[in-house]
Design an enzyme around this catalytic site. Structure first.
Site, short mmCIF file in Angstrom:
data_model
loop_
_atom_site.label_atom_id
_atom_site.label_comp_id
_atom_site.label_asym_id
_atom_site.label_seq_id
_atom_site.Cartn_x
_atom_site.Cartn_y
_atom_site.Cartn_z
CB SER A 123 -0.94 0.01 1.22
OG SER A 123 -0.19 -0.10 2.43
CG ASP A 169 -5.18 4.78 7.52
OD1 ASP A 169 -4.23 5.50 7.88
OD2 ASP A 169 -5.08 3.95 6.59
CG HIS A 177 -2.08 3.37 4.71
ND1 HIS A 177 -3.17 2.74 5.27
CD2 HIS A 177 -1.38 2.40 4.06
CE1 HIS A 177 -3.14 1.45 4.99
NE2 HIS A 177 -2.07 1.22 4.25
#
Length: 274
Positions: free
Chosen positions: A77, A239, A242
């Site tokens: 990611s 979040d 990230h």
């Protein structure tokens, strides 16, 4: 998502590997559940802005350009850019624009990275990349190996094998080693310290594996993670796991030096840009 799983799996690993007492294991499990309630996952696909970027920053263009340096992003990611607010703040885009400006030639960005990938998933990404081998590639992977309790030595061997396939095909590779996941502040202590130790051990193993095949490494744990720990509200996405656009910009600025050095070696054997 890695952020949602890490708090459960590290507690399990600590209990099974570290020989913790039942009370200590219960404490870690409880911390894991509380941190899990804080860290939320992304339900949407990452943004994508692949294409050709010009030295003046314009792009992406879909036209073919024989003089373009092909730059590929592989990994998890962090390589895909989960958490970036818009395409212009994706790490691949930031790096492609920086490379194009520095090299004075177009750069074609191709993203193979997939959120949630572990080192064992890198093989499929390399397979896709090798259909048309890129000139330059950045690999960022490892965080999900921590959450999956992957054996560090095995992950390092697999990484060397798959990155070695890119090198054998003529691609110049830069590897960004696993960040310090102890910088994720929603994970409480002592769980966060265990996470830090695991991720740093993996980063060391990744660096040794890349040294053996002659691939340049950049330590995210040393050069990027401390800034995230110092400025979490500025650099993390909502979040809290990230990076956000500002976080990716900071990381891209750190990575760009090594990528530009690698690109200089690549462009010496490429056609002169028009």
């Amino acid at each position: 998502m890695a952020g949602a799983r890490i708090v459960r799996t590290i507690a399990f690993a600590a209990g099974s590997i570290g020989g913790l007492s039942g009370a200590a294991y219960g404490l870690l499990n409880g911390q894991g559940r509380r941190a899990h309630s804080i860290i939320t996952g992304h339900s949407h696909l990452p943004l994508n802005a692949d294409g050709v970027y010009l030295p003046d920053g314009a792009g992406p263009f879909l036209t073919s350009d024989r003089a373009a340096l092909t730059f590929a992003m592989l990994g998890d990611s962090l390589a895909a850019g989960v958490g970036a607010e818009c395409c212009d703040r994706l790490p691949g885009v930031l790096l492609a624009k920086g490379l194009a400006e520095e090299a004075g030639r177009p750069v074609r960005l191709v993203t193979h990275a997939i959120s949630g990938s572990r080192t064992h998933d890198l093989a499929a990404q390399v397979d896709r990349a090798l259909i048309n081998p890129p000139d330059l590639a950045l690999v960022i992977i490892g965080g999900n190996d921590v959450t999956a309790r992957s054996r560090i030595a095995t992950s390092a061997v697999v990484l060397a094998h798959d990155v070695g396939r890119l090198v054998a095909a003529g691609t110049t590779v830069v590897m960004a080693t696993c960040p310090d996941l102890g910088a994720v502040q929603p994970i409480p202590q002592p769980l966060r310290e265990l996470t830090r130790r695991f991720s740093l051990a993996l980063a060391r193993a990744q660096r040794r594996a890349m040294d053996l095949i002659g691939v340049t490494t950049v330590s995210l744990a040393d050069l990027v993670s401390p800034e995230f720990q110092a400025r979490p509200d500025e650099l993390f996405s909502p979040d809290r796991f990230h990076p956000n656009g500002a976080g990716y910009e900071f990381a891209a600025n750190v990575l760009l030096h090594s990528l530009c050095q690698a690109a200089t070696r690549v462009t010496k054997r490429m056609p002169v840009a028009a």
